[in-house]
Design a protein around this motif. Structure first.
Motif, PDB file in Angstrom:
ATOM      1  N   GLU A 142      48.014  37.181  38.331  1.00 18.76           N
ATOM      2  CA  GLU A 142      47.917  38.369  37.263  1.00 18.76           C
ATOM      3  C   GLU A 142      46.827  38.423  36.777  1.00 18.76           C
ATOM      4  N   LYS A 143      46.257  37.139  36.234  1.00 19.77           N
ATOM      5  CA  LYS A 143      45.080  37.134  35.575  1.00 19.77           C
ATOM      6  C   LYS A 143      43.676  37.754  36.524  1.00 19.77           C
ATOM      7  N   ASN A 144      43.690  37.532  37.721  1.00 22.75           N
ATOM      8  CA  ASN A 144      42.703  38.029  38.593  1.00 22.75           C
ATOM      9  C   ASN A 144      42.886  39.467  38.817  1.00 22.75           C
ATOM     10  N   TYR A 145      43.829  39.901  38.974  1.00 28.20           N
ATOM     11  CA  TYR A 145      44.278  41.345  38.992  1.00 28.20           C
ATOM     12  C   TYR A 145      43.807  42.093  37.691  1.00 28.20           C
ATOM     13  N   LEU A 146      44.133  41.549  36.569  1.00 32.64           N
ATOM     14  CA  LEU A 146      43.701  42.155  35.407  1.00 32.64           C
ATOM     15  C   LEU A 146      42.338  42.037  35.047  1.00 32.64           C
ATOM     16  N   GLN A 147      41.744  41.024  35.552  1.00 33.88           N
ATOM     17  CA  GLN A 147      40.042  40.976  35.545  1.00 33.88           C
ATOM     18  C   GLN A 147      39.286  42.021  36.386  1.00 33.88           C
ATOM     19  N   ASP A 201      39.746  50.102  43.080  1.00 31.75           N
ATOM     20  CA  ASP A 201      39.786  50.165  44.456  1.00 31.75           C
ATOM     21  C   ASP A 201      40.512  48.494  44.928  1.00 31.75           C
ATOM     22  N   GLU A 202      39.608  47.533  44.460  1.00 31.49           N
ATOM     23  CA  GLU A 202      39.947  46.221  44.637  1.00 31.49           C
ATOM     24  C   GLU A 202      41.250  45.901  43.977  1.00 31.49           C
ATOM     25  N   ALA A 203      41.348  46.395  42.795  1.00 32.26           N
ATOM     26  CA  ALA A 203      42.674  46.029  42.092  1.00 32.26           C
ATOM     27  C   ALA A 203      43.844  46.640  42.995  1.00 32.26           C
ATOM     28  N   ALA A 204      43.683  47.726  43.474  1.00 32.41           N
ATOM     29  CA  ALA A 204      44.746  48.492  44.181  1.00 32.41           C
ATOM     30  C   ALA A 204      45.176  47.736  45.419  1.00 32.41           C
ATOM     31  N   LYS A 205      44.084  47.174  46.081  1.00 33.18           N
ATOM     32  CA  LYS A 205      44.350  46.193  47.283  1.00 33.18           C
ATOM     33  C   LYS A 205      45.055  45.086  46.893  1.00 33.18           C
ATOM     34  N   SER A 206      44.751  44.547  45.946  1.00 28.58           N
ATOM     35  CA  SER A 206      45.249  43.099  45.371  1.00 28.58           C
ATOM     36  C   SER A 206      46.707  43.264  44.886  1.00 28.58           C
ATOM     37  N   LEU A 207      47.159  44.638  44.454  1.00 28.03           N
ATOM     38  CA  LEU A 207      48.415  44.848  43.667  1.00 28.03           C
ATOM     39  C   LEU A 207      49.732  44.405  44.841  1.00 28.03           C
ATOM     40  N   PRO A 208      49.651  44.985  46.011  1.00 27.91           N
ATOM     41  CA  PRO A 208      50.680  44.515  47.055  1.00 27.91           C
ATOM     42  C   PRO A 208      51.098  42.850  46.813  1.00 27.91           C
ATOM     43  N   GLY A 209      49.800  42.256  47.042  1.00 33.01           N
ATOM     44  CA  GLY A 209      50.026  40.862  47.083  1.00 33.01           C
ATOM     45  C   GLY A 209      50.665  40.258  45.656  1.00 33.01           C
ATOM     46  N   VAL A 210      50.448  40.887  44.553  1.00 40.52           N
ATOM     47  CA  VAL A 210      50.775  40.355  43.505  1.00 40.52           C
ATOM     48  C   VAL A 210      52.413  40.634  43.296  1.00 40.52           C
ATOM     49  N   THR A 231      51.490  48.121  37.652  1.00 42.09           N
ATOM     50  CA  THR A 231      51.354  49.157  38.363  1.00 42.09           C
ATOM     51  C   THR A 231      51.031  50.456  37.390  1.00 42.09           C
ATOM     52  N   LEU A 232      51.723  50.300  36.334  1.00 47.49           N
ATOM     53  CA  LEU A 232      51.301  51.405  35.136  1.00 47.49           C
ATOM     54  C   LEU A 232      49.923  51.209  34.617  1.00 47.49           C
ATOM     55  N   ARG A 233      49.509  49.853  34.622  1.00 52.74           N
ATOM     56  CA  ARG A 233      48.012  49.653  34.135  1.00 52.74           C
ATOM     57  C   ARG A 233      46.942  50.181  35.386  1.00 52.74           C
ATOM     58  N   LEU A 234      47.532  50.117  36.278  1.00 53.15           N
ATOM     59  CA  LEU A 234      46.531  50.502  37.637  1.00 53.15           C
ATOM     60  C   LEU A 234      46.271  52.087  37.417  1.00 53.15           C
ATOM     61  N   GLY A 235      47.494  52.740  37.233  1.00 48.38           N
ATOM     62  CA  GLY A 235      47.584  54.236  37.017  1.00 48.38           C
ATOM     63  C   GLY A 235      46.771  54.573  35.939  1.00 48.38           C
ATOM     64  N   ARG A 236      46.670  53.747  34.647  1.00 46.44           N
ATOM     65  CA  ARG A 236      46.108  54.383  33.846  1.00 46.44           C
ATOM     66  C   ARG A 236      44.524  54.151  33.638  1.00 46.44           C
ATOM     67  N   ALA A 237      44.066  53.022  34.605  1.00 46.40           N
ATOM     68  CA  ALA A 237      42.611  52.613  34.577  1.00 46.40           C
ATOM     69  C   ALA A 237      42.004  53.821  35.257  1.00 46.40           C
TER      70      ALA A 237
END
Length: 77
Positions: free
Chosen positions: A22-27, A35-44, A70-76
């Motif tokens: 979770e921390k790595n995703y938020l970083q 783009d990288e966050a979107a790729k890591s979201l399924p793993g999280v 997921t919402l945070r990804l959409g708001r980014a």
């Protein structure tokens, strides 16, 4: 007692892994690497599902965390 200690150790390591993912995703989101966050979201989300399935965390907690990430990804931007 040994069984309880073993389960405690397993649950602690699983929770630690969840916090790290979770921390790595938020970083990634904080750094603007959407783009990288979107790729890591399924793993999280998969890790949260597996933790809920094995009883490490409650199902509702996993669902809430996945939803908020997921919402945070959409708001980014």
């Amino acid at each position: 007692m040994r069984s309880g200690a073993r389960k405690h150790a397993h649950n602690r390591s699983a929770k630690s892994r969840l916090h790290t993912l979770e921390k790595n995703y938020l970083q990634l989101l904080g750094a603007g690497k959407k783009d990288e966050a979107a790729k890591s979201l399924p793993g999280v989300t998969s890790a949260f599902d597996k933790a809920a399935k094995t009883g490490v965390i409650h199902r509702a907690t996993a669902d809430r965390k996945k939803s908020r990430l997921t919402l945070r990804l959409g708001r980014a931007a």
